[in-house]
Motif scaffolding. Structure first.
Motif, PDB file in Angstrom:
ATOM      1  N   ASP A   1       0.908  -1.335   0.172  1.00 50.65           N
ATOM      2  CA  ASP A   1       0.033   0.065  -0.028  1.00 50.65           C
ATOM      3  C   ASP A   1       0.763   1.126   0.125  1.00 50.65           C
ATOM      4  N   ASP A   2       2.135   1.453   0.753  1.00 48.69           N
ATOM      5  CA  ASP A   2       2.794   2.438   0.985  1.00 48.69           C
ATOM      6  C   ASP A   2       3.847   2.485  -0.341  1.00 48.69           C
ATOM      7  N   ARG A   3       3.995   1.520  -1.090  1.00 52.15           N
ATOM      8  CA  ARG A   3       4.810   1.358  -2.213  1.00 52.15           C
ATOM      9  C   ARG A   3       6.182   1.318  -1.447  1.00 52.15           C
ATOM     10  N   LEU A   4       6.483   0.997  -0.440  1.00 46.28           N
ATOM     11  CA  LEU A   4       7.892   0.798   0.004  1.00 46.28           C
ATOM     12  C   LEU A   4       7.968  -0.291   1.047  1.00 46.28           C
TER      13      LEU A   4
ATOM     14  N   ALA B   1      -4.324 -12.661   1.569  1.00 46.31           N
ATOM     15  CA  ALA B   1      -4.761 -11.647   0.644  1.00 46.31           C
ATOM     16  C   ALA B   1      -3.896 -10.534   0.714  1.00 46.31           C
ATOM     17  N   GLY B   2      -3.058 -10.022  -0.486  1.00 41.14           N
ATOM     18  CA  GLY B   2      -2.427  -8.916  -0.532  1.00 41.14           C
ATOM     19  C   GLY B   2      -1.146  -8.702   0.065  1.00 41.14           C
ATOM     20  N   SER B   3      -0.780 -10.036   0.519  1.00 40.88           N
ATOM     21  CA  SER B   3       0.706 -10.207   0.915  1.00 40.88           C
ATOM     22  C   SER B   3       1.926 -10.705   0.087  1.00 40.88           C
ATOM     23  N   ALA B   4       1.509 -10.699  -1.087  1.00 39.26           N
ATOM     24  CA  ALA B   4       2.554 -10.885  -2.208  1.00 39.26           C
ATOM     25  C   ALA B   4       2.525 -10.152  -3.397  1.00 39.26           C
TER      26      ALA B   4
ATOM     27  N   SER C   1       1.591  -5.016  -8.087  1.00 33.33           N
ATOM     28  CA  SER C   1       0.229  -5.062  -7.415  1.00 33.33           C
ATOM     29  C   SER C   1       0.089  -6.271  -6.605  1.00 33.33           C
ATOM     30  N   PRO C   2      -0.824  -5.904  -5.345  1.00 28.71           N
ATOM     31  CA  PRO C   2      -1.147  -6.980  -4.494  1.00 28.71           C
ATOM     32  C   PRO C   2      -1.602  -8.334  -4.806  1.00 28.71           C
ATOM     33  N   ALA C   3      -1.125  -9.358  -4.327  1.00 29.93           N
ATOM     34  CA  ALA C   3      -1.683 -10.664  -4.609  1.00 29.93           C
ATOM     35  C   ALA C   3      -1.547 -11.671  -3.536  1.00 29.93           C
TER      36      ALA C   3
END
Length: 548
Positions: A326-329, A359-362, A350-352
């Protein structure tokens, strides 16, 4: 766009004479058409080689120097130079150069900056063999002792499970849950034969008519969920939902409905009794069991992961957390003594879902510009590179795992070739003489480890560059893929990294926006860089600890 128009636009691009409007047209064509991309790769390669050859001919005086009017168009110089040759000589040289560029069978491609040449002019369709995939398993032990990953194809033929539970998804849509000691044969997506063991089948409407054969009779589905328990002495069929037909060789089919079960022994005796769904493991039972195991494994891995961050050899450790995406860092989690890499800047990814299913942690690296930008300071003797990845496809010539910017002397490159081999190199020299047989580096390839049958499976890849042992070792899921000695003439004792990208290649320059497409087509879950050569036991332990 006609083939002739496309060819003219590619030549205009290579000559530096393309208009902005034509560039946008060509870019769109290359984005959607693999044939156009192949033609572009080939013409780029041919143009570069002809430029070099023209320069050599001019320097030796074999061809007159191009007119000064063309001095501002370096890409066109080879065309001008060849005007001084006879048509026959030019055609012959073109043929010889093209053959040299494309290589003979077995030649390795040359890693190029800004261009790619694929030795295969025509794309080849891949084939796989099997009728089902493994979609879940708990404590599965196979008769042959080999482990089989979730997501792997089940080959046609006999299926031997010694213990545990395995869920299969047939290509017809039928879901089978196989438990305990089971021997069966998968004849097709619509038919299996059970010799012994317990199998529960959930059959969707498109797969009505699915058959299960046993030694005493066969079940023909009529839109149902049923279970079969087969042994040497008798067979039981339990109807859990819907209806089935029970077929025997010597009598009419018998229809059974939900809540009914039938038992038939080897002498032909039959009796009907109430079915018991709880006597067989179902998909929901397996899911609950797997969720509990997964939670336990995740907690165990979290503890060991946190402890491993303090290893003084660990230079960079990135986990694709949902917050970081989300923070791109991404924070560098390595916290031991010594210089550490920077935080990772996310570009386009993008999140995968990660390998634990969260969800969203790769990070999905499939978009062409995707990458994680990092800076790694210092000098290193040996290094170890490790990552968890899920490969969708290998549709680039080079599929980047970790590449330094520019690839200067002493810098490593780590990639996957389009044929499924790991690629690793450390650049030995910036200046070299090809005519003397010199190369800028030695490339360490693994055997082919990936085929489309592994698409979508999480894998741990690792490569260790060991200066003291003079060896490069590639690993897949904690096991050695290959080992190769480092040739003395290509030994690099000081490795430098600096600015680099995980999941992609060098960034384009201000005056050269075009770049080779090398992004990794898949998902990245975790990346580690050690300033040391990890042992085989350490690599295996990282896989065992991190395996879902």
């Amino acid at each position: 766009m006609t083939p002739l128009e496309r060819q003219q636009l590619i030549d205009a691009l290579l000559d530096g004479a393309i208009s902005e409007a034509d560039f946008i047209r060509l870019e769109a064509e290359l984005t959607i058409d693999p044939v156009a991309r192949q033609e572009y790769y080939e013409r780029v390669g041919l143009s570069l080689i002809l430029e070099n050859e023209a320069a050599r001919l001019i320097s030796t005086g074999e061809v007159a120097s191009p007119a000064k009017a063309n001095s501002g168009r370096p890409r066109a110089s080879w065309r001008v130079a060849f005007l001084g040759m006879s048509a026959v000589a030019a055609a012959l040289l073109l043929a010889l150069l093209w053959r040299g560029m494309m290589g003979t069978p077995g030649d390795e491609p040359v890693e190029a900056s800004g261009s790619q040449i694929n030795a295969s002019a025509e794309p080849k369709e891949e084939f796989a063999s099997g009728f089902a995939v493994i979609s879940g398993q708990a404590d599965a032990v196979w008769e042959d002792g080999r482990a089989r990953a979730v997501g792997s194809l089940v080959p046609p033929g006999e299926f031997h499970l010694r213990s545990g539970v395995v869920q299969l998804e047939l290509f017809s849509g039928v879901v089978l849950v196989v438990e305990g000691q089971t021997q069966m044969t998968i004849h097709s997506p619509m038919e299996v034969a059970v010799v012994r063991g317990k199998v529960r089948a959930r059959v969707p409407e498109p797969a009505q008519g699915f058959r299960v054969r046993t030694s005493t009779g066969q079940v023909v589905d009529l839109g149902t969920e049923f279970a079969v328990s087969a042994g040497d002495d008798e067979t039981e069929v339990h109807v859990i939902d819907g209806q089935i037909d029970w077929h025997l060789p010597d009598r009419p089919a018998r229809r059974l409905g939900a809540g009914e079960a039938i038992r038939r022994d080897k002498t032909g005796n039959e009796n009907v009794f109430p079915s018991r769904a709880d006597a067989f493991v179902g998909t929901e039972d397996l899911r609950s069991q797997l969720d509990l195991q997964q939670d336990h494994r995740l907690q165990q891995w979290t503890r060991r992961s946190e402890a491993s961050r303090h290893d003084p050899r660990l230079v960079a450790y990135y986990q694709m957390s949902s917050k970081g995406l989300d923070d791109r860092l991404l924070s560098n989690l390595a916290s031991g003594a010594g210089e550490k890499a920077s935080s990772g800047a996310i570009v386009a990814g993008s999140p995968a879902a990660d390998r634990w299913g969260r969800a969203g942690s790769a990070m999905n690296l499939s978009p062409a510009g995707s990458r994680i930008r990092v800076s790694v300071p210092g000098e290193h003797r040996s290094i170890s590179l490790i990552c968890w990845v899920r490969i969708n496809s290998l549709d680039r010539w080079y599929n980047s795992l970790f590449l330094t910017d520019g690839h200067e002397q002493g810098e490593p490159h780590w990639q996957i070739m389009d044929d499924g081999r790991l690629f690793f190199s450390v650049k030995k020299r910036d200046v070299f003489d090809r005519e003397k047989g010199e190369k800028d580096k030695h490339i360490y390839y693994s055997p082919v480890f990936w085929t489309s049958a592994l698409s979508g499976q999480w894998l741990m890849l690792a490569t260790v560059y060991d200066i003291d042992a003079r060896r490069v070792t590639h690993y897949l899921n904690g096991e050695v893929l290959s080992e190769e000695s480092i040739p003395e003439e290509y030994l690099v004792e000081i490795v430098r990294i600096g600015s680099a990208s995980s999941g992609n290649g060098d960034q384009p320059k201000w005056d050269a926006p075009h770049f080779a497409v090398r992004n990794f087509n898949g998902n990245l879950d975790e990346f580690r860089l050690y300033s040391a050569a990890l042992t085989g036991d350490e690599i295996r332990s990282l896989y065992t600890d991190g395996k879902p």
